[in-house]
Write a protein that holds these residues in place. Structure first.
Motif, PDB file in Angstrom:
ATOM      1  N   LEU A  20      26.174  54.785  42.641  1.00 32.10           N
ATOM      2  CA  LEU A  20      26.791  53.569  42.115  1.00 32.10           C
ATOM      3  C   LEU A  20      25.965  53.012  40.963  1.00 32.10           C
ATOM      4  O   LEU A  20      24.745  52.885  41.032  1.00 32.10           O
ATOM      5  CB  LEU A  20      26.888  52.516  43.218  1.00 32.10           C
ATOM      6  N   SER A  22      25.456  49.732  38.674  1.00 34.17           N
ATOM      7  CA  SER A  22      25.729  48.292  38.729  1.00 34.17           C
ATOM      8  C   SER A  22      26.730  47.899  37.654  1.00 34.17           C
ATOM      9  O   SER A  22      26.946  48.633  36.692  1.00 34.17           O
ATOM     10  CB  SER A  22      24.446  47.483  38.531  1.00 34.17           C
ATOM     11  N   ALA A  23      27.306  46.733  37.869  1.00 34.51           N
ATOM     12  CA  ALA A  23      28.317  46.264  36.920  1.00 34.51           C
ATOM     13  C   ALA A  23      27.712  46.073  35.543  1.00 34.51           C
ATOM     14  O   ALA A  23      28.414  46.133  34.542  1.00 34.51           O
ATOM     15  CB  ALA A  23      28.923  44.947  37.407  1.00 34.51           C
ATOM     16  N   ARG A  24      26.440  45.825  35.480  1.00 34.96           N
ATOM     17  CA  ARG A  24      25.807  45.646  34.168  1.00 34.96           C
ATOM     18  C   ARG A  24      24.918  46.833  33.865  1.00 34.96           C
ATOM     19  O   ARG A  24      23.904  46.706  33.213  1.00 34.96           O
ATOM     20  CB  ARG A  24      24.969  44.387  34.155  1.00 34.96           C
ATOM     21  N   CYS A 109      36.507  51.272  36.896  1.00 37.45           N
ATOM     22  CA  CYS A 109      35.638  52.253  37.532  1.00 37.45           C
ATOM     23  C   CYS A 109      35.806  53.571  36.785  1.00 37.45           C
ATOM     24  O   CYS A 109      36.927  54.039  36.568  1.00 37.45           O
ATOM     25  CB  CYS A 109      36.007  52.459  39.013  1.00 37.45           C
ATOM     26  N   GLU A 123      29.760  57.559  39.488  1.00 35.76           N
ATOM     27  CA  GLU A 123      30.819  56.564  39.304  1.00 35.76           C
ATOM     28  C   GLU A 123      30.167  55.241  38.909  1.00 35.76           C
ATOM     29  O   GLU A 123      29.075  54.890  39.407  1.00 35.76           O
ATOM     30  CB  GLU A 123      31.596  56.374  40.616  1.00 35.76           C
ATOM     31  N   CYS A 125      31.364  51.080  38.067  1.00 37.21           N
ATOM     32  CA  CYS A 125      32.386  50.029  38.031  1.00 37.21           C
ATOM     33  C   CYS A 125      31.848  48.812  37.301  1.00 37.21           C
ATOM     34  O   CYS A 125      30.684  48.428  37.481  1.00 37.21           O
ATOM     35  CB  CYS A 125      32.789  49.645  39.465  1.00 37.21           C
ATOM     36  N   PHE A 126      32.699  48.216  36.571  1.00 34.87           N
ATOM     37  CA  PHE A 126      32.279  47.070  35.740  1.00 34.87           C
ATOM     38  C   PHE A 126      33.497  46.321  35.257  1.00 34.87           C
ATOM     39  O   PHE A 126      34.640  46.783  35.413  1.00 34.87           O
ATOM     40  CB  PHE A 126      31.448  47.524  34.543  1.00 34.87           C
ATOM     41  N   THR A 127      33.216  45.188  34.672  1.00 35.99           N
ATOM     42  CA  THR A 127      34.222  44.481  33.881  1.00 35.99           C
ATOM     43  C   THR A 127      33.714  44.409  32.458  1.00 35.99           C
ATOM     44  O   THR A 127      32.502  44.297  32.206  1.00 35.99           O
ATOM     45  CB  THR A 127      34.462  43.052  34.395  1.00 35.99           C
ATOM     46  N   ASN A 130      31.317  41.930  30.927  1.00 38.23           N
ATOM     47  CA  ASN A 130      29.944  42.005  31.413  1.00 38.23           C
ATOM     48  C   ASN A 130      29.142  43.126  30.798  1.00 38.23           C
ATOM     49  O   ASN A 130      27.951  43.239  31.068  1.00 38.23           O
ATOM     50  CB  ASN A 130      29.937  42.177  32.934  1.00 38.23           C
TER      51      ASN A 130
ATOM     52  N   LYS B  75      22.567  44.473  45.508  1.00 38.59           N
ATOM     53  CA  LYS B  75      23.526  44.909  44.495  1.00 38.59           C
ATOM     54  C   LYS B  75      24.600  45.812  45.114  1.00 38.59           C
ATOM     55  O   LYS B  75      24.931  46.860  44.594  1.00 38.59           O
ATOM     56  CB  LYS B  75      22.844  45.669  43.350  1.00 38.59           C
ATOM     57  N   HIS B  77      27.885  46.584  45.288  1.00 34.08           N
ATOM     58  CA  HIS B  77      29.069  46.197  44.552  1.00 34.08           C
ATOM     59  C   HIS B  77      30.360  46.816  45.088  1.00 34.08           C
ATOM     60  O   HIS B  77      31.414  46.571  44.556  1.00 34.08           O
ATOM     61  CB  HIS B  77      28.928  46.589  43.088  1.00 34.08           C
ATOM     62  N   LYS B  80      32.429  44.208  46.474  1.00 23.90           N
ATOM     63  CA  LYS B  80      32.779  43.223  45.464  1.00 23.90           C
ATOM     64  C   LYS B  80      33.871  43.763  44.564  1.00 23.90           C
ATOM     65  O   LYS B  80      34.768  43.074  44.154  1.00 23.90           O
ATOM     66  CB  LYS B  80      31.522  42.884  44.663  1.00 23.90           C
ATOM     67  N   ILE B  81      33.715  44.990  44.243  1.00 26.34           N
ATOM     68  CA  ILE B  81      34.646  45.552  43.263  1.00 26.34           C
ATOM     69  C   ILE B  81      36.069  45.543  43.803  1.00 26.34           C
ATOM     70  O   ILE B  81      37.002  45.201  43.091  1.00 26.34           O
ATOM     71  CB  ILE B  81      34.231  46.978  42.905  1.00 26.34           C
ATOM     72  N   TYR B 200      32.290  34.636  41.834  1.00 26.87           N
ATOM     73  CA  TYR B 200      32.608  35.746  40.941  1.00 26.87           C
ATOM     74  C   TYR B 200      33.979  35.552  40.306  1.00 26.87           C
ATOM     75  O   TYR B 200      34.148  35.738  39.101  1.00 26.87           O
ATOM     76  CB  TYR B 200      32.543  37.057  41.734  1.00 26.87           C
ATOM     77  N   ARG B 203      34.066  32.627  37.841  1.00 24.05           N
ATOM     78  CA  ARG B 203      33.386  32.922  36.580  1.00 24.05           C
ATOM     79  C   ARG B 203      34.302  33.702  35.655  1.00 24.05           C
ATOM     80  O   ARG B 203      34.391  33.460  34.454  1.00 24.05           O
ATOM     81  CB  ARG B 203      32.123  33.723  36.887  1.00 24.05           C
TER      82      ARG B 203
END
Lengths: 583, 226
Positions: A20, A22-24, A109, A123, A125-127, A130, B75, B77, B80-81, B200, B203
């Motif tokens: 995984l 992180s999102a950032r 993702c 993999e 995942c993020f937005t 961000n 962390k 996620h 969360k995701i 989350y 935001r």
């Protein structure tokens, strides 16, 4: 079958758990060689597109393109895994998502798969918002704000422009900037606060040092900074400080020289005083106005002239003190006397010591101290009357009454009188010597007569020369030669001057009359020494009558002589009588 | 008969008394005019609203990062995701062009919907944060502040919409948001969302609101290169 399925699922879960991102997770740009294929990171520059990079890792057999593929999926309902829309041709292992495929505020993702084996290696995942890392600002430049007075520090204003890719005008991206600076080749960067504008001031930089300045930006309320811009060099040359130091040293040098010159001048100007302070002179005896050398040398004439010019000789004194009634006659011991007469002294014919004058001086105070009321026809004279005539008379004359037989005083040899012979231009009186060769008896008688005939002068003092001149102007010249005197000049003034003092005896003196006791002596020539005091003017000076032309036979007795005076009583004049005389 | 006469009389009196001029209607204190009141322009209103939304987003970001730093170090996620926010049902443009393509009225409506959806959840968030001992007072105060800001922002956007409607920029298709929009923040599984999930989601939504407002302003207020 179920066993393999569960195993694969387990393996997948493990992979998912391990792989995984992180999102950032955009910091992962360095490929980890120890790992298998993995994503290095995904980034968006302007919040409209984004890219993802991956690496094959240790699996070298997967490095050829196409071995690993990226699939993505958005977190929306009914979405499937889709393959990367664009594999960048120029950049290896990069997947590019353009605007169409980019959705903000949507979770993505991405998966790194090896399709043949159907293995998902990684993999993430993020937005998108961000993973936004803005581009660095452009157009960084600086301007000098000011330089400190000392020239050691300066301030600059740094300006830049937002990255062109970011749409800040619409506000799609709100950027904040951060400025860094450091001394060139230093290790530590100084960070300034976040700035939302496009300029910032840097304060307190040192001159003569080169500074490196760079700036980066990030989105407001997000945490991902973009790359730094290119560094610019800020350098301000130091103004040479020698110029500022130079005047101060000059001023110091000139100041010191000036002070030294002042001191030297001061010492030289005050040399005498300093000498006095340091080497005081020995005090020597000094009489004011008289040169000590003169006293040493003993030139009497000069000394005489000097002394005569002193204030004590001035005849002004008796003006202030009109009621000194007596003329003090000094009677010195004959032993003290010199053989030369006083007249000779007066005339300066003989050299005498200064003792006479000293004696004379000593009687000044006694004469002036107390005017004694005397019933006797004493003629007392203050010492101030001596001024030019310088006649000396001793005080012993006071003792002798008129009626008594005049004893022959011991001073018989002394000449009482001196004829004024001439006047100097300055108004001084020149005396002629008296009759020296007259017989002593006769002389004595004459002197007695003269003595008897002495009347008390009003104030017993000679008038001033001015008054004498005035008086003498009214007097006709006295006729005839005098009997007792030798050099009787024809001048008027002298005789009349002389006669000023004598009241009654003026008339008598001109008459060749003699004292009855006295043997008939040859008629003395009428001496115009005497005249009658007419009156006393306001200044207490005597106004005299002209002497009569004919000698008048004097009466036998002095009393008669006295009473024969029509205007003046014989004898001395008391203050009361004088008061009657006053007009 | 007397009854009917009384009724008629009462009616007449009522009619007479009902002076149309005596009706009280709400009128703004500041009427149109330069003297006295300063009526802010639409651009000023938009600026204020955008500034407010930016501040709200900043606060939400601070809370979220603080939450992540202290309470979720692992962390993790995955969970969360895959959680959905309760506002995911609202159709919102997901990109700049999509937002630009959207009509003004719809955009305004989206904004209002979002803001309305968060009225109650934010209150709940503050309540739960205040109750828990883990949070310090500073964080709970931030949550309360966030809730207030969301409320004020909504009111502001409503005013902007009203102004636009008055100026004729908006059609009448914008309907007044009623209580129907208030949704309960429920996850897929039906559980209440945790604080972290709420933070989350909020935001994300505050960022949406901020960007939508900017796009709306750019389209309504003519500016350079917008």
């Amino acid at each position: 079958m179920a066993y393999s399925l569960s195993l694969s699922l387990l393996y997948l879960g493990l992979l998912c758990g391990n792989g995984l991102v992180s999102a950032r997770g955009s910091e992962l740009f360095t490929a980890d060689p120890s790992r298998g294929p993995h994503f290095m990171g995904c980034r968006s520059r302007e919040q409209e597109t984004f890219r993802c990079w991956w690496s094959a890792g240790t699996f070298q057999n997967l490095t050829e393109p196409g071995a690993l593929r990226v699939f993505y999926k958005t977190k929306k309902a009914l979405s499937e895994w889709q393959e990367c829309p664009d594999y960048t041709r120029t950049v290896e292992n990069e997947c590019y998502f353009n605007k169409t495929y980019t959705q903000i505020w949507t979770s993505y993702c991405v998966q790194l798969r090896s399709v043949p084996q159907n293995i998902t290696y990684d993999e993430a995942c993020f937005t998108v918002e961000n993973i936004v890392h803005p581009d660095p600002p452009v157009g960084l430049n600086w301007t000098l704000l000011n330089v400190s007075r000392s020239g050691l520090h300066f301030d600059v204003l740094v300006r830049w422009a937002p990255p062109p890719s970011a749409d800040v005008q619409m506000g799609w991206m709100s950027l904040v900037y951060q400025v860094h600076y450091r001394v060139r080749n230093a290790s530590h960067w100084e960070m300034l606060d976040l700035e939302s504008g496009t300029q910032q001031s840097i304060y307190g930089l040192h001159t003569d040092k080169e500074y490196e300045v760079r700036v980066r930006c990030k989105m407001l309320a997000f945490d991902n900074f973009g790359e730094f811009s290119n560094s610019i060099i800020v350098h301000v040359a130091q103004i040479p400080s020698k110029e500022s130091m130079f005047p101060t040293t000059l001023v110091l040098i000139f100041g010191v020289i000036g002070v030294v010159i002042l001191l030297v001048l001061l010492i030289f100007s005050q040399q005498q005083k300093l000498m006095v302070i340091f080497l005081p002179p020995i005090p020597a005896p000094k009489i004011r106005g008289i040169d000590p050398e003169l006293l040493k040398n003993g030139k009497l004439d000069q000394l005489h002239s000097l002394l005569s010019s002193q204030d004590m000789y001035k005849p002004d004194f008796y003006h202030e003190d009109p009621w000194v009634e007596f003329i003090q006659l000094d009677l010195d011991d004959p032993a003290e006397k010199n053989e030369s007469s006083d007249t000779q002294h007066l005339l300066g014919l003989s050299r005498s010591d200064s003792s006479h004058f000293l004696n004379f001086k000593s009687d000044n105070e006694s004469g002036r101290a107390s005017p004694k009321p005397v019933d006797l026809p004493l003629v007392s004279r203050s010492s101030s009357s001596i001024s030019d005539l310088g006649i000396q008379q001793t005080s012993e004359v006071e003792e002798t009454p008129i009626q008594t037989q005049p004893t022959v005083p011991s001073w018989v040899n002394m000449d009482f009188y001196a004829q004024v012979s001439d006047f100097t231009a300055a108004g001084g009186v020149v005396l002629s010597p008296g009759q020296l060769n007259s017989p002593p008896v006769k002389k004595k008688e004459e002197e007695n007569e003269k003595k008897i005939q002495f009347q008390l002068v009003s104030d017993g003092a000679y008038t001033s020369e001015n008054t004498a001149r005035l008086l003498s102007a009214d007097m006709p010249p006295s006729p005839g030669p005098e009997q007792g005197y030798q050099a009787f000049s024809t001048q008027d003034i002298e005789g009349n001057l002389w006669n000023v003092e004598y009241l009654v005896s003026a008339n008598d003196s001109q008459t060749p009359c003699l004292v009855p006791e006295a043997p008939p002596a040859p008629i003395l020539p009428p001496v115009s020494d005497y005249t009658v005091v007419q009156e006393v003017d306001a200044q207490h000076s005597l106004l005299l009558n002209p002497p009569p032309s004919q000698p008048v036979i004097c009466p036998h007795s002095p009393n008669k002589h006295l009473s024969a005076m029509p205007t003046m009583p014989m004898g001395y004049l008391t203050p009361e009588l004088l008061g009657n005389l006053n007009p | 008969m007397s009854r009917s006469l009384k009724q008629v009389a009462v009616l007449l009196v009522a009619l007479l008394c009902l002076d149309p001029h005596s009706r009280v209607s709400s009128a703004p204190i500041c009427t149109h005019g330069p003297s006295g009141c300063h009526v802010p322009s639409l651009a000023d209103l938009f600026d204020r609203v955008i500034q407010h939304s930016a501040r709200m987003h900043s606060v939400s970001n601070d809370l979220h990062s603080e939450f992540e730093q202290y309470f979720l170090p692992s962390k993790n996620h995955i969970g969360k995701i895959y959680r959905k926010c309760h506002t995911s049902n609202i159709l919102t443009p997901n990109g700049k062009e999509n937002a630009q393509k959207l009509a003004r009225e719809e955009l305004t409506e989206v904004i209002l919907k979002l803001l309305m959806a968060w009225r109650d959840p934010l209150f709940q968030l503050h309540q739960s944060m205040a109750d828990q001992q883990d949070f310090n007072s500073f964080s709970s105060n931030k949550a309360l502040e966030m809730g207030d800001m969301a409320h004020e922002l909504r009111k502001g956007v409503e005013k902007v919409a009203e102004k636009m409607r008055v100026l004729g920029m908006l059609g009448n298709s914008v309907t007044g948001l009623s209580a129907a929009e208030a949704m309960l923040p429920l996850s897929e599984s039906g559980e209440a969302m945790s604080d972290y999930e709420l933070l989350y989601c909020f935001r994300r939504d505050s960022n949406k609101v901020q960007n939508y407002l900017k796009i709306l302003k750019c389209r309504i207020v003519p500016e350079h290169d917008c």
